[in-house]
Design a protein around this motif. Structure first.
Motif, PDB file in Angstrom:
ATOM      1  N   ALA A  88       0.812  -1.225   0.000  1.00 11.33           N
ATOM      2  CA  ALA A  88       0.000   0.000   0.000  1.00 11.33           C
ATOM      3  C   ALA A  88       0.843   1.272   0.000  1.00 11.33           C
ATOM      4  O   ALA A  88       0.601   2.176  -0.817  1.00 11.33           O
ATOM      5  CB  ALA A  88      -0.966  -0.022   1.187  1.00 11.33           C
ATOM      6  N   PRO A  89       1.857   1.420   0.894  1.00  5.51           N
ATOM      7  CA  PRO A  89       2.684   2.636   0.835  1.00  5.51           C
ATOM      8  C   PRO A  89       3.455   2.774  -0.477  1.00  5.51           C
ATOM      9  O   PRO A  89       3.677   3.895  -0.943  1.00  5.51           O
ATOM     10  CB  PRO A  89       3.652   2.453   2.023  1.00  5.51           C
ATOM     11  N   ILE A  90       3.848   1.654  -1.072  1.00  2.00           N
ATOM     12  CA  ILE A  90       4.563   1.703  -2.348  1.00  2.00           C
ATOM     13  C   ILE A  90       3.658   2.258  -3.437  1.00  2.00           C
ATOM     14  O   ILE A  90       4.052   3.149  -4.210  1.00  2.00           O
ATOM     15  CB  ILE A  90       5.070   0.301  -2.730  1.00  2.00           C
ATOM     16  N   ILE A  91       2.426   1.756  -3.496  1.00  6.14           N
ATOM     17  CA  ILE A  91       1.471   2.223  -4.506  1.00  6.14           C
ATOM     18  C   ILE A  91       1.139   3.697  -4.282  1.00  6.14           C
ATOM     19  O   ILE A  91       1.109   4.488  -5.237  1.00  6.14           O
ATOM     20  CB  ILE A  91       0.196   1.364  -4.453  1.00  6.14           C
ATOM     21  N   LEU A  92       0.928   4.086  -3.020  1.00  5.34           N
ATOM     22  CA  LEU A  92       0.627   5.491  -2.724  1.00  5.34           C
ATOM     23  C   LEU A  92       1.790   6.401  -3.094  1.00  5.34           C
ATOM     24  O   LEU A  92       1.583   7.494  -3.646  1.00  5.34           O
ATOM     25  CB  LEU A  92       0.299   5.650  -1.234  1.00  5.34           C
ATOM     26  N   LEU A 112      -2.826  12.210   4.125  1.00  5.39           N
ATOM     27  CA  LEU A 112      -2.434  10.810   4.300  1.00  5.39           C
ATOM     28  C   LEU A 112      -1.615  10.600   5.570  1.00  5.39           C
ATOM     29  O   LEU A 112      -1.649   9.512   6.161  1.00  5.39           O
ATOM     30  CB  LEU A 112      -1.626  10.345   3.082  1.00  5.39           C
ATOM     31  N   TYR A 113      -0.878  11.620   6.012  1.00  3.40           N
ATOM     32  CA  TYR A 113      -0.039  11.485   7.204  1.00  3.40           C
ATOM     33  C   TYR A 113      -0.839  11.573   8.496  1.00  3.40           C
ATOM     34  O   TYR A 113      -0.454  10.992   9.514  1.00  3.40           O
ATOM     35  CB  TYR A 113       1.037  12.578   7.236  1.00  3.40           C
ATOM     36  N   VAL A 114      -1.943  12.309   8.484  1.00  3.49           N
ATOM     37  CA  VAL A 114      -2.695  12.587   9.718  1.00  3.49           C
ATOM     38  C   VAL A 114      -3.104  11.324  10.472  1.00  3.49           C
ATOM     39  O   VAL A 114      -2.948  11.262  11.704  1.00  3.49           O
ATOM     40  CB  VAL A 114      -3.917  13.472   9.405  1.00  3.49           C
ATOM     41  N   PRO A 115      -3.650  10.276   9.821  1.00  2.00           N
ATOM     42  CA  PRO A 115      -4.073   9.088  10.593  1.00  2.00           C
ATOM     43  C   PRO A 115      -2.970   8.452  11.425  1.00  2.00           C
ATOM     44  O   PRO A 115      -3.265   7.828  12.457  1.00  2.00           O
ATOM     45  CB  PRO A 115      -4.561   8.128   9.495  1.00  2.00           C
ATOM     46  N   HIS A 116      -1.703   8.599  11.015  1.00  2.00           N
ATOM     47  CA  HIS A 116      -0.596   7.998  11.768  1.00  2.00           C
ATOM     48  C   HIS A 116      -0.541   8.543  13.195  1.00  2.00           C
ATOM     49  O   HIS A 116      -0.135   7.836  14.122  1.00  2.00           O
ATOM     50  CB  HIS A 116       0.716   8.253  11.040  1.00  2.00           C
ATOM     51  N   PHE A 117      -0.936   9.800  13.374  1.00  2.00           N
ATOM     52  CA  PHE A 117      -0.830  10.453  14.683  1.00  2.00           C
ATOM     53  C   PHE A 117      -2.064  10.237  15.551  1.00  2.00           C
ATOM     54  O   PHE A 117      -2.128  10.755  16.668  1.00  2.00           O
ATOM     55  CB  PHE A 117      -0.580  11.954  14.491  1.00  2.00           C
ATOM     56  N   ILE A 118      -3.029   9.503  15.035  1.00  2.00           N
ATOM     57  CA  ILE A 118      -4.224   9.194  15.819  1.00  2.00           C
ATOM     58  C   ILE A 118      -3.969   7.936  16.643  1.00  2.00           C
ATOM     59  O   ILE A 118      -3.494   6.928  16.125  1.00  2.00           O
ATOM     60  CB  ILE A 118      -5.443   8.986  14.891  1.00  2.00           C
ATOM     61  N   SER A 119      -4.268   8.003  17.908  1.00  2.00           N
ATOM     62  CA  SER A 119      -4.066   6.857  18.797  1.00  2.00           C
ATOM     63  C   SER A 119      -4.887   5.665  18.338  1.00  2.00           C
ATOM     64  O   SER A 119      -6.005   5.811  17.829  1.00  2.00           O
ATOM     65  CB  SER A 119      -4.435   7.237  20.220  1.00  2.00           C
ATOM     66  N   LYS A 170      -4.394   3.714   8.717  1.00  2.00           N
ATOM     67  CA  LYS A 170      -3.606   4.459   9.703  1.00  2.00           C
ATOM     68  C   LYS A 170      -2.152   4.650   9.282  1.00  2.00           C
ATOM     69  O   LYS A 170      -1.571   5.716   9.504  1.00  2.00           O
ATOM     70  CB  LYS A 170      -3.667   3.739  11.051  1.00  2.00           C
ATOM     71  N   GLU A 171      -1.532   3.637   8.667  1.00  2.00           N
ATOM     72  CA  GLU A 171      -0.086   3.671   8.480  1.00  2.00           C
ATOM     73  C   GLU A 171       0.392   3.790   7.033  1.00  2.00           C
ATOM     74  O   GLU A 171       1.567   4.036   6.817  1.00  2.00           O
ATOM     75  CB  GLU A 171       0.534   2.414   9.103  1.00  2.00           C
TER      76      GLU A 171
END
Length: 299
Positions: A88-92, A112-119, A170-171
């Motif tokens: 998924a990160p490769i395709i994105l 796309l980065y925002v979900p990473h910082f959500i608990s 998320k990631e």
């Protein structure tokens, strides 16, 4: 020669001291704790006075019927992660690299980065709000259109898809950072030359973009293989319940249940050590295979 070089670069070596101390104190010194796996640890007796039992905990663990359930659940989740999440990160990253206007590219990256910082606690809560049968948004829509509801949170068949969807959401965006950094070093003249030769976007991606990040993909795959028995405790624990435990219980939650809630410190340490040994073997084996296929590998 070495002393002269040491004196010349002394400030660089001094800068290394905090990092070395960190790894020494938090990574190497705690490794003495693996000795618990070979002892019958009793808190009131102490670490050193607890009797040695050798490989007894490992024998009990491998003969435990739960071992095959844990191994199956952990490997299936890891396989799903490799097949669905890892690409998924490769395709994105490739899709983002194709965006030419920097304003739109930065805006999409930020989203796309925002979900990473959500608990993960918040992610699990959002999942509950959306999918619960008692007022869940998605289930209410399903009921309005089909007249029935789906037990997303308690049905064992839905547990693994939900975990993978959460992980991708998320990631994936955060994972594009490494690949975009690798793509930033690609000479744009290669794309211009490909256009002159008549290559379309797909040909440019196949012959320029993918080769540029191939070594990065291999290195991250090797690192991923090292944590193939590590599915993440928090996410699994939050999504697990009595109805889906048969497919949800993995090594991480098993270690928590036995080590923290039941006080079986030595037994849970043996389980954790088993995971670590398998991880090391997989890293070494994958690195060897990567070199066999002509890649640089980790070392």
């Amino acid at each position: 020669m070495k002393l002269r070089r040491l004196r010349r670069d002394k400030w660089l070596y001094i800068l290394l001291i905090p990092g070395l101390l960190y790894f020494l104190i938090f990574k190497y010194v705690p490794m003495w704790g693996v000795l618990l796996a070979f002892k019958d640890y009793q808190p009131f007796v102490g670490f050193w006075n607890s009797p040695w039992v050798g490989f007894e905990h490992f024998r009990v663990f491998f003969q435990n019927p739960d071992f095959y359930m844990l191994l199956r659940n952990t490997l299936i989740l890891s396989l799903y992660n490799l097949v669905f999440f890892f690409p998924a990160p490769i395709i994105l990253a490739i899709l983002l690299n194709e965006i030419r206007r920097s304003f739109y590219k930065r805006a999409i990256q930020t989203m796309l980065y925002v979900p990473h910082f959500i608990s993960m606690v918040i992610v699990a809560s959002l999942t509950y709000v959306l999918l619960t049968t008692e007022g869940g948004v998605i289930n209410e829509l399903l009921y309005a259109f089909t007249g029935r509801k789906i037990e997303f949170l308690s049905d064992p068949d839905w547990f693994r898809p939900l975990i993978i969807i959460q992980t991708i959401w998320k990631e994936s965006g955060w994972g594009t950072i490494i690949f975009l950094a690798a793509l930033a070093g690609v000479d744009m003249e290669q794309y211009e030359a490909a256009i002159v030769d008549g290559a379309n976007r797909w040909r440019q991606i196949w012959h320029i973009t993918l080769p540029a990040i191939r070594s990065t993909i291999v290195i991250l795959l090797i690192l991923r293989m090292g944590s193939i028995l590590d599915n993440g405790f928090e996410q699994i624990f939050l999504m697990m319940n009595a109805l889906n435990r048969e497919v949800a219980e993995v090594f991480d939650t098993y270690v928590y249940t036995l080590g923290i809630t039941q006080g079986a410190f030595s037994y849970s340490t043996a389980v954790g050590l088993f995971k670590s040994v398998i991880g090391v073997i997989l890293v070494v084996g994958t690195n060897w295979l990567a070199k066999k296929f002509g890649e640089s590998g980790l070392y």
